[in-house]
Write a protein that holds these residues in place. Structure first.
Motif, PDB file in Angstrom:
ATOM      1  N   ASP A 103      36.091 -43.968  -0.627  1.00 58.82           N
ATOM      2  CA  ASP A 103      36.318 -45.160  -1.471  1.00 58.82           C
ATOM      3  C   ASP A 103      34.691 -45.335  -2.202  1.00 58.82           C
ATOM      4  OD1 ASP A 103      37.672 -47.151  -2.787  1.00 58.82           O
ATOM      5  OD2 ASP A 103      37.020 -48.393  -1.150  1.00 58.82           O
ATOM      6  N   THR A 104      33.997 -45.913  -1.621  1.00 60.66           N
ATOM      7  CA  THR A 104      32.855 -46.628  -1.819  1.00 60.66           C
ATOM      8  C   THR A 104      31.288 -46.282  -1.418  1.00 60.66           C
ATOM      9  OG1 THR A 104      34.491 -48.756  -2.486  1.00 60.66           O
ATOM     10  CG2 THR A 104      31.958 -48.857  -2.653  1.00 60.66           C
ATOM     11  N   VAL A 105      30.612 -46.029  -2.253  1.00 59.20           N
ATOM     12  CA  VAL A 105      28.981 -45.974  -2.012  1.00 59.20           C
ATOM     13  C   VAL A 105      28.221 -47.237  -2.513  1.00 59.20           C
ATOM     14  CG1 VAL A 105      27.071 -44.715  -1.649  1.00 59.20           C
ATOM     15  CG2 VAL A 105      29.218 -43.694  -1.262  1.00 59.20           C
ATOM     16  N   GLU A 106      27.512 -48.160  -1.819  1.00 58.60           N
ATOM     17  CA  GLU A 106      26.795 -48.904  -2.516  1.00 58.60           C
ATOM     18  C   GLU A 106      25.202 -48.879  -1.939  1.00 58.60           C
ATOM     19  OE1 GLU A 106      30.257 -52.363  -2.842  1.00 58.60           O
ATOM     20  OE2 GLU A 106      28.584 -52.322  -1.428  1.00 58.60           O
ATOM     21  N   ILE A 107      24.331 -48.792  -2.829  1.00 54.70           N
ATOM     22  CA  ILE A 107      22.930 -48.425  -2.169  1.00 54.70           C
ATOM     23  C   ILE A 107      21.958 -49.405  -2.853  1.00 54.70           C
ATOM     24  CG2 ILE A 107      21.217 -46.889  -2.334  1.00 54.70           C
ATOM     25  CD1 ILE A 107      23.170 -44.742  -2.732  1.00 54.70           C
ATOM     26  N   VAL A 108      20.963 -50.070  -2.005  1.00 53.15           N
ATOM     27  CA  VAL A 108      20.005 -50.787  -2.455  1.00 53.15           C
ATOM     28  C   VAL A 108      18.537 -50.173  -1.994  1.00 53.15           C
ATOM     29  CG1 VAL A 108      18.561 -53.001  -2.527  1.00 53.15           C
ATOM     30  CG2 VAL A 108      21.051 -53.076  -2.404  1.00 53.15           C
ATOM     31  N   ALA A 109      17.935 -49.547  -2.953  1.00 54.35           N
ATOM     32  CA  ALA A 109      16.694 -48.721  -2.534  1.00 54.35           C
ATOM     33  C   ALA A 109      15.852 -48.653  -3.723  1.00 54.35           C
ATOM     34  CB  ALA A 109      17.146 -47.366  -2.007  1.00 54.35           C
ATOM     35  N   PHE A 110      14.631 -47.914  -3.536  1.00 53.28           N
ATOM     36  CA  PHE A 110      13.717 -47.685  -4.570  1.00 53.28           C
ATOM     37  C   PHE A 110      14.123 -46.373  -5.484  1.00 53.28           C
ATOM     38  CE2 PHE A 110      10.624 -50.264  -1.814  1.00 53.28           C
ATOM     39  CZ  PHE A 110      11.056 -51.352  -2.517  1.00 53.28           C
ATOM     40  N   GLY A 111      13.556 -45.347  -5.226  1.00 49.81           N
ATOM     41  CA  GLY A 111      13.733 -44.151  -6.029  1.00 49.81           C
ATOM     42  C   GLY A 111      14.689 -43.213  -5.261  1.00 49.81           C
ATOM     43  N   LEU A 112      14.779 -43.272  -4.007  1.00 51.71           N
ATOM     44  CA  LEU A 112      15.925 -42.239  -3.209  1.00 51.71           C
ATOM     45  C   LEU A 112      15.513 -40.902  -3.444  1.00 51.71           C
ATOM     46  CD1 LEU A 112      19.437 -43.905  -4.403  1.00 51.71           C
ATOM     47  CD2 LEU A 112      18.131 -43.892  -2.156  1.00 51.71           C
ATOM     48  N   THR A 118      18.216 -33.741  -1.548  1.00 51.96           N
ATOM     49  CA  THR A 118      19.104 -33.004  -0.761  1.00 51.96           C
ATOM     50  C   THR A 118      20.509 -33.288  -0.990  1.00 51.96           C
ATOM     51  OG1 THR A 118      18.906 -34.822   0.925  1.00 51.96           O
ATOM     52  CG2 THR A 118      17.132 -33.193   1.127  1.00 51.96           C
ATOM     53  N   LYS A 119      20.914 -34.368  -1.602  1.00 55.55           N
ATOM     54  CA  LYS A 119      22.464 -34.709  -1.718  1.00 55.55           C
ATOM     55  C   LYS A 119      23.092 -34.712  -3.066  1.00 55.55           C
ATOM     56  CE  LYS A 119      22.775 -35.849   2.592  1.00 55.55           C
ATOM     57  NZ  LYS A 119      23.448 -34.708   3.403  1.00 55.55           N
ATOM     58  N   SER A 120      22.320 -34.089  -4.115  1.00 57.16           N
ATOM     59  CA  SER A 120      22.949 -34.195  -5.464  1.00 57.16           C
ATOM     60  C   SER A 120      24.225 -33.519  -5.663  1.00 57.16           C
ATOM     61  CB  SER A 120      21.829 -33.533  -6.428  1.00 57.16           C
ATOM     62  OG  SER A 120      20.856 -34.185  -6.435  1.00 57.16           O
ATOM     63  N   ASP A 121      24.549 -32.134  -4.786  1.00 59.50           N
ATOM     64  CA  ASP A 121      25.537 -31.436  -4.991  1.00 59.50           C
ATOM     65  C   ASP A 121      26.746 -32.285  -4.225  1.00 59.50           C
ATOM     66  OD1 ASP A 121      24.330 -29.705  -6.455  1.00 59.50           O
ATOM     67  OD2 ASP A 121      23.969 -28.196  -4.805  1.00 59.50           O
ATOM     68  N   GLU A 122      26.291 -33.022  -3.145  1.00 66.78           N
ATOM     69  CA  GLU A 122      27.339 -33.640  -2.185  1.00 66.78           C
ATOM     70  C   GLU A 122      27.695 -34.868  -3.071  1.00 66.78           C
ATOM     71  OE1 GLU A 122      27.941 -35.478   1.995  1.00 66.78           O
ATOM     72  OE2 GLU A 122      26.260 -34.183   1.780  1.00 66.78           O
ATOM     73  N   ILE A 123      26.792 -35.380  -3.752  1.00 66.05           N
ATOM     74  CA  ILE A 123      27.179 -36.689  -4.566  1.00 66.05           C
ATOM     75  C   ILE A 123      28.202 -36.251  -5.608  1.00 66.05           C
ATOM     76  CG2 ILE A 123      26.411 -38.384  -6.061  1.00 66.05           C
ATOM     77  CD1 ILE A 123      26.054 -39.189  -3.066  1.00 66.05           C
ATOM     78  N   GLU A 124      27.889 -35.375  -6.106  1.00 66.04           N
ATOM     79  CA  GLU A 124      28.727 -34.617  -7.379  1.00 66.04           C
ATOM     80  C   GLU A 124      30.118 -34.610  -6.842  1.00 66.04           C
ATOM     81  OE1 GLU A 124      28.619 -31.432 -11.035  1.00 66.04           O
ATOM     82  OE2 GLU A 124      26.916 -31.763  -9.735  1.00 66.04           O
ATOM     83  N   VAL A 131      35.420 -41.415  -5.818  1.00 69.20           N
ATOM     84  CA  VAL A 131      34.480 -42.505  -5.029  1.00 69.20           C
ATOM     85  C   VAL A 131      33.659 -43.241  -6.070  1.00 69.20           C
ATOM     86  CG1 VAL A 131      32.725 -42.892  -3.389  1.00 69.20           C
ATOM     87  CG2 VAL A 131      34.412 -41.269  -2.853  1.00 69.20           C
ATOM     88  N   SER A 132      33.712 -44.591  -5.911  1.00 68.86           N
ATOM     89  CA  SER A 132      32.769 -45.261  -6.587  1.00 68.86           C
ATOM     90  C   SER A 132      31.190 -45.482  -6.131  1.00 68.86           C
ATOM     91  CB  SER A 132      33.406 -46.661  -6.913  1.00 68.86           C
ATOM     92  OG  SER A 132      32.545 -47.614  -7.520  1.00 68.86           O
ATOM     93  N   ILE A 133      30.153 -45.209  -6.812  1.00 67.82           N
ATOM     94  CA  ILE A 133      28.968 -45.449  -6.417  1.00 67.82           C
ATOM     95  C   ILE A 133      28.095 -46.499  -7.254  1.00 67.82           C
ATOM     96  CG2 ILE A 133      26.716 -44.286  -6.023  1.00 67.82           C
ATOM     97  CD1 ILE A 133      28.316 -41.664  -5.685  1.00 67.82           C
ATOM     98  N   LYS A 134      27.685 -47.329  -6.477  1.00 67.29           N
ATOM     99  CA  LYS A 134      26.723 -48.202  -7.143  1.00 67.29           C
ATOM    100  C   LYS A 134      25.338 -48.350  -6.698  1.00 67.29           C
ATOM    101  CE  LYS A 134      30.805 -51.429  -7.777  1.00 67.29           C
ATOM    102  NZ  LYS A 134      31.562 -52.826  -7.341  1.00 67.29           N
ATOM    103  N   HIS A 180      33.183 -39.628 -13.907  1.00 69.74           N
ATOM    104  CA  HIS A 180      32.536 -39.999 -12.538  1.00 69.74           C
ATOM    105  C   HIS A 180      32.128 -41.620 -12.773  1.00 69.74           C
ATOM    106  CE1 HIS A 180      30.583 -35.735 -11.768  1.00 69.74           C
ATOM    107  NE2 HIS A 180      31.951 -35.977 -11.118  1.00 69.74           N
ATOM    108  N   ASP A 181      32.369 -42.141 -11.607  1.00 64.32           N
ATOM    109  CA  ASP A 181      32.324 -43.759 -11.646  1.00 64.32           C
ATOM    110  C   ASP A 181      30.859 -44.030 -10.553  1.00 64.32           C
ATOM    111  OD1 ASP A 181      32.510 -46.369 -11.456  1.00 64.32           O
ATOM    112  OD2 ASP A 181      34.140 -46.362 -10.063  1.00 64.32           O
ATOM    113  N   ILE A 182      29.565 -43.855 -11.278  1.00 61.05           N
ATOM    114  CA  ILE A 182      28.597 -44.175 -10.750  1.00 61.05           C
ATOM    115  C   ILE A 182      27.877 -45.089 -12.010  1.00 61.05           C
ATOM    116  CG2 ILE A 182      27.547 -41.888 -11.758  1.00 61.05           C
ATOM    117  CD1 ILE A 182      25.637 -41.940  -9.441  1.00 61.05           C
ATOM    118  N   GLU A 183      27.134 -46.101 -11.059  1.00 59.33           N
ATOM    119  CA  GLU A 183      26.164 -47.074 -12.051  1.00 59.33           C
ATOM    120  C   GLU A 183      25.298 -47.556 -11.344  1.00 59.33           C
ATOM    121  OE1 GLU A 183      27.079 -51.522 -14.216  1.00 59.33           O
ATOM    122  OE2 GLU A 183      28.820 -50.509 -13.018  1.00 59.33           O
TER     123      GLU A 183
END
Length: 242
Positions: A103-112, A118-124, A131-134, A180-183
């Protein structure tokens, strides 16, 4: 008003105190018996000592059980799943949660940086499942970034460069598919704590002076007051950063 655990502790202490006084009284009165009552005296002292020993054991056991109960109540109420010595240890749990995300991924960080590497393919793939990513990060033009570099013992400009790479990464993911729902949004204030939410799991931790972000203590929450607290906190920040 006393809590249930406080009332229980008070009751246990009261009963223990009374029975200890009884045992002490029996020992004291036994010393007043004449010599011809030596057998009765010994019996009374034995009974009193047994009561005293039993009460000491009961008191110590009850204190341990009450502390364990209070800890369990706190853990259950706040939904604490784990405490990690370092964020890198926590990454094992976040990787598992991310692989099951629906469903949802929410992140507060700097540059990740390591996350992107390591996770670009998995995030795609995750985005492809709907899945919505904020992502919320500090503005790349913020003057505070110099303090971030100093605090984490980084070369000046490192954090800004990493955030700019994050912006490009998000843009590239959006370009690959309009679905792609990423913001990404930005704030300009003192750095927030690290925050990573995957469906019904939240992972948080501080940024500490002199330590890289991967070496700081971190916490995992599931459904509970901790989850609700951090989830509500992110939602407010997200709306404030429109």
């Amino acid at each position: 008003m006393m809590s249930a655990s406080s009332r229980e502790r008070w009751s246990t202490k009261t009963i223990t105190s009374i029975t200890i006084l009884v045992s002490v009284g029996l020992i004291a009165t036994s010393l007043l018996y004449p010599a011809e009552y030596v057998d009765w005296k010994n019996i009374q002292i034995s009974v009193a000592c047994s009561i005293l020993a039993s009460n000491i054991i009961m008191f110590l056991t009850s204190e341990y059980m009450l502390r364990s109960q209070r800890r369990a109540e706190i853990i259950d109420r706040w939904g604490v799943e784990a405490i990690y010595r370092t964020r890198s240890e926590m990454n094992i749990a976040t990787n598992i949660s991310l692989s099951k995300c629906k469903d949802t991924v929410e992140i507060v960080a700097f540059g990740l940086k390591s996350f992107r590497e390591t996770k670009s393919d998995e995030i795609e793939k995750t985005l492809g499942k709907g899945v919505s990513i904020k992502i919320l990060t500090i503005h790349p033009d913020s003057k505070i970034l110099d303090l971030v570099d100093e605090r984490e013992d980084l070369v000046a400009g490192s954090t800004r460069k990493s955030i700019e790479s994050l912006i490009s990464w998000v843009a590239a993911l959006k370009d690959k598919s309009q679905n792609h729902d990423i913001e990404i949004r930005f704030y300009d204030a003192l750095p927030l704590d690290f925050y990573f939410k995957v469906d019904e799991r939240i992972y948080v931790g501080p940024y500490l002076k002199g330590l890289s972000s991967q070496q700081t203590i971190s916490y995992e929450f599931s459904r509970g007051e901790g989850y609700a607290y951090w989830s509500k906190y992110f939602s407010k920040l997200w709306e404030d950063c429109k």
